[in-house]
Design an enzyme around this catalytic site. Structure first.
Site, mmCIF file in Angstrom:
data_model
loop_
_atom_site.group_PDB
_atom_site.id
_atom_site.type_symbol
_atom_site.label_atom_id
_atom_site.label_comp_id
_atom_site.label_asym_id
_atom_site.label_seq_id
_atom_site.Cartn_x
_atom_site.Cartn_y
_atom_site.Cartn_z
ATOM 1 N N LYS A 197 0.850 -1.199 0.000
ATOM 2 C CA LYS A 197 0.000 0.000 0.000
ATOM 3 C C LYS A 197 0.885 1.247 0.000
ATOM 4 O O LYS A 197 1.496 1.611 0.995
ATOM 5 C CB LYS A 197 -0.928 0.036 1.221
ATOM 6 C CG LYS A 197 -2.118 0.896 0.892
ATOM 7 C CD LYS A 197 -2.591 1.937 1.864
ATOM 8 C CE LYS A 197 -1.806 2.957 2.514
ATOM 9 N NZ LYS A 197 -1.768 4.272 1.856
ATOM 10 N N GLY A 250 7.002 5.030 8.117
ATOM 11 C CA GLY A 250 6.206 6.245 8.227
ATOM 12 C C GLY A 250 6.375 6.848 9.603
ATOM 13 O O GLY A 250 7.426 6.713 10.232
ATOM 14 N N SER A 251 5.328 7.507 10.074
ATOM 15 C CA SER A 251 5.432 8.237 11.338
ATOM 16 C C SER A 251 5.394 7.292 12.539
ATOM 17 O O SER A 251 4.799 6.216 12.476
ATOM 18 C CB SER A 251 4.283 9.237 11.443
ATOM 19 O OG SER A 251 3.050 8.554 11.395
ATOM 20 N N THR A 252 6.001 7.712 13.621
ATOM 21 C CA THR A 252 5.985 6.930 14.863
ATOM 22 C C THR A 252 4.550 6.778 15.364
ATOM 23 O O THR A 252 4.161 5.719 15.857
ATOM 24 C CB THR A 252 6.893 7.608 15.905
ATOM 25 O OG1 THR A 252 8.251 7.465 15.447
ATOM 26 C CG2 THR A 252 6.767 6.979 17.279
ATOM 27 N N GLU A 253 3.773 7.836 15.187
ATOM 28 C CA GLU A 253 2.367 7.811 15.619
ATOM 29 C C GLU A 253 1.602 6.667 14.936
ATOM 30 O O GLU A 253 0.946 5.861 15.591
ATOM 31 C CB GLU A 253 1.773 9.160 15.224
ATOM 32 C CG GLU A 253 0.426 9.471 15.733
ATOM 33 C CD GLU A 253 -0.105 10.751 15.044
ATOM 34 O OE1 GLU A 253 0.678 11.458 14.365
ATOM 35 O OE2 GLU A 253 -1.306 10.997 15.181
ATOM 36 N N GLY A 255 3.005 4.161 13.380
ATOM 37 C CA GLY A 255 3.708 2.921 13.740
ATOM 38 C C GLY A 255 3.083 2.271 14.970
ATOM 39 O O GLY A 255 2.915 1.046 15.034
ATOM 40 N N GLU A 272 9.947 1.168 10.441
ATOM 41 C CA GLU A 272 11.010 2.162 10.226
ATOM 42 C C GLU A 272 10.330 3.508 10.369
ATOM 43 O O GLU A 272 9.533 3.894 9.519
ATOM 44 C CB GLU A 272 11.620 1.949 8.843
ATOM 45 C CG GLU A 272 13.014 2.527 8.740
ATOM 46 C CD GLU A 272 12.999 3.888 8.113
ATOM 47 O OE1 GLU A 272 12.936 4.874 8.885
ATOM 48 O OE2 GLU A 272 13.035 3.962 6.885
ATOM 49 N N CYS A 306 13.595 10.611 7.084
ATOM 50 C CA CYS A 306 13.433 10.183 8.474
ATOM 51 C C CYS A 306 14.724 10.380 9.255
ATOM 52 O O CYS A 306 14.700 10.543 10.460
ATOM 53 C CB CYS A 306 12.965 8.747 8.524
ATOM 54 S SG CYS A 306 13.844 7.690 7.391
ATOM 55 N N GLU A 403 9.680 15.749 15.263
ATOM 56 C CA GLU A 403 10.116 15.593 13.875
ATOM 57 C C GLU A 403 9.317 16.562 13.006
ATOM 58 O O GLU A 403 8.092 16.488 12.959
ATOM 59 C CB GLU A 403 9.870 14.155 13.413
ATOM 60 C CG GLU A 403 10.325 13.919 11.987
ATOM 61 C CD GLU A 403 10.194 12.462 11.560
ATOM 62 O OE1 GLU A 403 9.116 11.878 11.744
ATOM 63 O OE2 GLU A 403 11.180 11.922 11.019
HETATM 64 P P1 NAP Z 1 1.980 8.366 7.929
HETATM 65 O O1 NAP Z 1 0.566 8.717 8.178
HETATM 66 O O2 NAP Z 1 2.721 7.609 8.951
HETATM 67 O O3 NAP Z 1 1.989 7.586 6.524
HETATM 68 C C1 NAP Z 1 2.775 6.478 6.194
HETATM 69 C C2 NAP Z 1 1.935 5.388 5.528
HETATM 70 O O4 NAP Z 1 1.021 4.853 6.483
HETATM 71 C C3 NAP Z 1 1.070 5.883 4.381
HETATM 72 O O5 NAP Z 1 0.984 4.875 3.405
HETATM 73 C C4 NAP Z 1 -0.254 6.083 5.064
HETATM 74 O O6 NAP Z 1 -1.326 6.074 4.178
HETATM 75 C C5 NAP Z 1 -0.298 4.908 5.984
HETATM 76 N N1 NAP Z 1 -1.225 5.029 7.115
HETATM 77 C C6 NAP Z 1 -1.715 6.147 7.695
HETATM 78 N N2 NAP Z 1 -2.544 5.838 8.723
HETATM 79 C C7 NAP Z 1 -2.583 4.487 8.790
HETATM 80 C C8 NAP Z 1 -3.253 3.560 9.628
HETATM 81 N N3 NAP Z 1 -4.038 3.966 10.620
HETATM 82 N N4 NAP Z 1 -3.058 2.252 9.422
HETATM 83 C C9 NAP Z 1 -2.249 1.820 8.431
HETATM 84 N N5 NAP Z 1 -1.595 2.640 7.596
HETATM 85 C C10 NAP Z 1 -1.744 3.966 7.770
HETATM 86 O O7 NAP Z 1 2.790 9.659 7.606
HETATM 87 P P2 NAP Z 1 2.174 11.018 6.975
HETATM 88 O O8 NAP Z 1 0.880 11.380 7.606
HETATM 89 O O9 NAP Z 1 2.205 10.873 5.524
HETATM 90 O O10 NAP Z 1 3.255 12.044 7.462
HETATM 91 C C11 NAP Z 1 3.141 12.582 8.781
HETATM 92 C C12 NAP Z 1 4.489 12.663 9.428
HETATM 93 O O11 NAP Z 1 5.081 11.378 9.506
HETATM 94 C C13 NAP Z 1 5.515 13.472 8.684
HETATM 95 O O12 NAP Z 1 5.371 14.820 8.878
HETATM 96 C C14 NAP Z 1 6.778 12.916 9.252
HETATM 97 O O13 NAP Z 1 7.065 13.505 10.482
HETATM 98 C C15 NAP Z 1 6.470 11.467 9.438
HETATM 99 N N6 NAP Z 1 6.942 10.615 8.340
HETATM 100 C C16 NAP Z 1 8.031 9.843 8.549
HETATM 101 C C17 NAP Z 1 8.507 9.039 7.529
HETATM 102 C C18 NAP Z 1 9.686 8.169 7.704
HETATM 103 O O14 NAP Z 1 10.244 7.689 6.728
HETATM 104 N N7 NAP Z 1 10.123 7.910 8.916
HETATM 105 C C19 NAP Z 1 7.878 9.040 6.289
HETATM 106 C C20 NAP Z 1 6.743 9.827 6.105
HETATM 107 C C21 NAP Z 1 6.305 10.603 7.144
HETATM 108 P P3 NAP Z 1 -1.856 7.459 3.549
HETATM 109 O O15 NAP Z 1 -0.686 8.270 3.194
HETATM 110 O O16 NAP Z 1 -2.562 6.992 2.366
HETATM 111 O O17 NAP Z 1 -2.729 8.057 4.587
#
Ligand code: NAP
Ligand code: MG
Length: 499
Positions: A197, A250-253, A255, A272, A306, A403
């Site tokens: 996904k 993705g985000s720790t939240e 995660g 990660e 990240c 972050e």
């Molecule tokens: P995110 O919400 O953690 O998105 C990462 C992935 O998880 C996306 O494919 C997202 O889908 C999916 N996702 C979101 N909610 C989910 C859930 N409840 N269950 C399963 N999968 C879910 O990150 P973001 O909102 O795009 O970015 C927010 C913050 O996260 C950034 O500002 C940054 O601080 C951090 N971030 C960190 C990394 C990293 O590599 N460590 C990468 C991206 C972001 P959708 O995008 O389709 O909602």
């Protein structure tokens, strides 16, 4: 000199304009509910494409296809050599379409096409080739055993590394293609089947990669791609009882949500997550490399990394010099659309990310931080944010603790070396760090003292398919890349024979 803009290749325009569907069981299919969502070009804010809005029932279908492919059909019957060749072929196809993927990545994510050409696409190709090589080298052990309660008996004991099964992979938008490669490569080498996904902001390169998966000749259902939103497609995948393992970046939240969702069937989890990486410049560093290094540590990929070096600790004697140098480098960075060849930094990925990063800048200002350069948006169309260096911060400020995921660095002076290590480690994250010094002993001492999965010495953002990457503390579980990642995708079985 007039700005040179890359002409979008006809193949890219044609691909973007097509009716995007879901890859399930080897075929492109419409989402069952028939819904779609808009994907935006972050350089303009205009709609770029419409993608299938996959829901739980589509995830169910994809997981069923992946299960079928894992248990029967050609995939489990293939030799490891045949499997490795398929992964290598995918790498060859990706390489043959390098320019197309670089343009797609630039249009969808905003990053400069020149960067995608030399970083995102070649690194993805290299990773796939590295993992293709591992397909034939995933081995168990023979283990001498004693069994004290069975005197006089003899046993042969050995272990097998078997694919963990059906894997759900959820990836972010910062390196859309590379994150897909990091996930697919090792899972395929290990013999797993996959439901991928991509992030809703940047689904296009994963969809085009789906075409190449089909062209390479992977059996139907080995790789499935379901586009959609986190809450409606990601969450059902993470919770799915038919999924054996979920790999998330993705985000720790989110995660933490993945961990909770995985509890239902106790599927294996690797994560990660985010970071707030300390980048430490000592007075005895070669400042000619440390200053541009510190700038690139935070500004590469618009700070949407990240591992971004977002807390810049500088020894007091050279603080002003380093801050002035990084600010001078920031001021030289040319903002523009990713397809302009003179663009150094594109827009942030989305309007949400723009709001988030400018929100952090406002919060920093309110709490008393001062921007030496940048500090906001240059105005106009697109989600652009100026590269920003903050000083006069305090450890409890939001901009120092959280972050930001944008081109914003907090520069912090230090004098006491022991306090420095405590400050560098004063974060819930532990993904990466860097140390700039000419003193070899000090470099290794500090590298050992930092609680992070990667420490760079006199460099930053050095990645290689062979080098494991991942986080301590709330930066994640498990490692990506290297042979270490194969542990994420294999079960270890002990077999014991009475002779
Ligand atoms: P995110 O919400 O953690 O998105 C990462 C992935 O998880 C996306 O494919 C997202 O889908 C999916 N996702 C979101 N909610 C989910 C859930 N409840 N269950 C399963 N999968 C879910 O990150 P973001 O909102 O795009 O970015 C927010 C913050 O996260 C950034 O500002 C940054 O601080 C951090 N971030 C960190 C990394 C990293 O590599 N460590 C990468 C991206 C972001 P959708 O995008 O389709 O909602
Ligand atoms: Mg986009």
């Amino acid at each position: 000199m007039a700005t040179q803009t890359v002409d979008i290749a006809p193949a890219v325009s044609k691909f973007i304009a097509r009716t995007h569907q879901l890859l399930i069981g080897g075929r492109w299919v419409a989402p069952k509910a028939g819904k779609a969502f808009d994907v935006f070009n972050p350089a303009t804010g205009d709609v770029l494409a419409r993608c299938a809005d996959g829901q739980k029932e589509d995830v169910d279908a994809a997981v069923a296809a992946a299960r079928k492919a894992f248990e029967s059909g050609p995939w489990p019957a293939m030799t490891v050599s045949e499997r490795g060749k398929l992964v290598w072929k995918l790498a060859d196809l990706l390489e043959a379409h390098l320019e197309e993927f670089a343009q797609l990545e630039s249009l969808d994510n905003g990053k400069p096409v020149a960067v995608a050409r030399v970083a995102d696409v070649p690194l993805s190709v290299d990773l796939l080739r590295y993992m293709a090589g591992w397909a034939t080298k995933i081995e168990g052990d023979t283990i001498p055993i004693s069994v004290p309660y069975a005197p006089g008996e003899k046993f042969l004991a050995y272990t097998l590394r078997e694919p963990v099964g059906v894997v759900g992979q959820i990836i972010p938008w910062n390196f859309p293609l590379l994150m897909a490669a990091w996930k697919l490569g090792p899972a395929l080498a290990a013999g797993c089947t996959i439901v991928l996904k991509p992030a809703e902001q940047t689904p296009l390169s994963a969809l085009r990669l789906g075409d190449l998966v089909c062209e390479a000749g992977f059996p139907d259902g080995v790789v499935n791609v379901v586009t959609g939103f986190g809450e409606t497609a990601g969450a059902p995948l993470a919770a799915h009882p038919g999924v054996d393992k979920v790999a998330f970046t993705g985000s720790t939240e989110v995660g933490k949500l993945i961990v909770k969702a995985a509890a239902g069937n106790l599927k294996k989890v690797s994560l990660e997550l985010g970071g707030k990486s300390p980048n430490i410049v000592y007075a005895d560093a070669d400042l000619e490399t440390a200053i541009p290094g510190a700038a690139s540590a935070i500004f590469f990929n618009h700070g949407q990394c990240c591992c971004a070096g977002s807390r810049l600790f500088v020894e007091k004697g050279v603080f002003d010099k380093v801050v002035d140098g990084v600010a001078a480098a920031a001021k030289k960075i040319k903002l523009g659309p990713g397809l302009n060849l003179d663009t150094d930094m594109g827009p942030l990925v989305s309007s949400e990310q723009f709001e988030r990063v400018t929100g952090f800048l406002d919060a920093g200002r309110k709490e008393g931080a001062k921007a030496v350069c940048g500090g906001g948006s240059p105005g106009g169309k697109g989600y652009f944010v100026q590269p920003t260096v903050l000083v006069d911060t305090r450890p409890e400020m939001k901009v120092v603790r959280e972050e930001i995921f944008g081109p914003v660095v907090a520069a912090i002076p230090f004098s006491d070396p022991e306090q420095l290590v405590r400050d560098a480690n004063n974060t819930n994250y532990g993904l990466a760090a860097a140390v700039w010094t000419r003193d070899v002993s000090k470099a290794h001492r500090v590298a050992a003292a930092i609680r992070a999965g990667t420490v760079w010495i006199n460099c930053f953002n050095i990645f290689d398919a062979a080098l494991p990457f991942g986080g301590y503390k709330e930066s994640g579980w498990g490692r990506e890349m290297g042979h270490e990642v194969l542990k994420n995708y294999t079960e270890h079985k002990a077999v014991c024979v009475r002779l």
